[in-house]
Write a protein that holds these residues in place. Sequence first.
Motif: not given
Length: 174
Positions: A47-51, A95-101, A120-121
Motif C-alpha cells: 500500500g501507499h503511506c499517503e493513503d 505526519f510525514l513518511t518516506c520510502a526508497l524508490s 520510514y516515519p
Amino acid sequence: DYFPTYEKGGRVRLCGCQLSSDREMWVAVLEKAFAKLHGCYEALESGHCEDALNYLCGGHVSKFDLTTNEHHEYDVVWEQLKRDAPLDDPARASFLTCALSPEIPPEEAKQRGLFTGHAYPLLGVLETSSGLRLLKMRNPHGGTEWNGDYSDQSTLWTEELKQEVERLTDHDLQ
C-alpha cells in the motif's frame, strides 16, 4: 468474525500485522477493517503511506517524488519539510513518511541498513549553520540500522556538528 492465521513452531500467529509486546489487538482490528474496506487482505499488499495517513487522519496529503534530477525541486521540498517537520518544535510537526524508490535493488538497500517497499516515519528535519541538511527518521525494522553517512558510527559526526545539532534540537546525541 475471524482473523487469518498460520501455525509456526506449534503456535498460531496472525497473518499480516504482528501484535505488540503487550499483545494489543487494535492493530489487527484496524488492518481487518482496511481489508474489508478494500475487499480483501491481498488488496493491502504494498500500500501507499499517503493513503493510510489520509484514512487515519483525514487531513491533506501530499506526495513528493525526489527521483528527479532537478535541484530546484529539492529546495522546494526542503522548505516544505522545514515547515512541516521542525526538529526544534515537534508540536508543530505533521505526519510525514518516506520510502526508497522501487528501482533501488533490495540488496543494495539492505547493505545500507534499509528496506525497499517499507515506510520510514520522518521525525524531523534540521539545517545546520553550514547548510548541511539532516533528516531524522525512525527505523521500524528493529534488527537493521542505517550505516551510511551520518549514521551513529559515521566519522562525519564531528564534535562541533554534534554540539550544534544538540543545541538546535535540545536533544543529547550521545
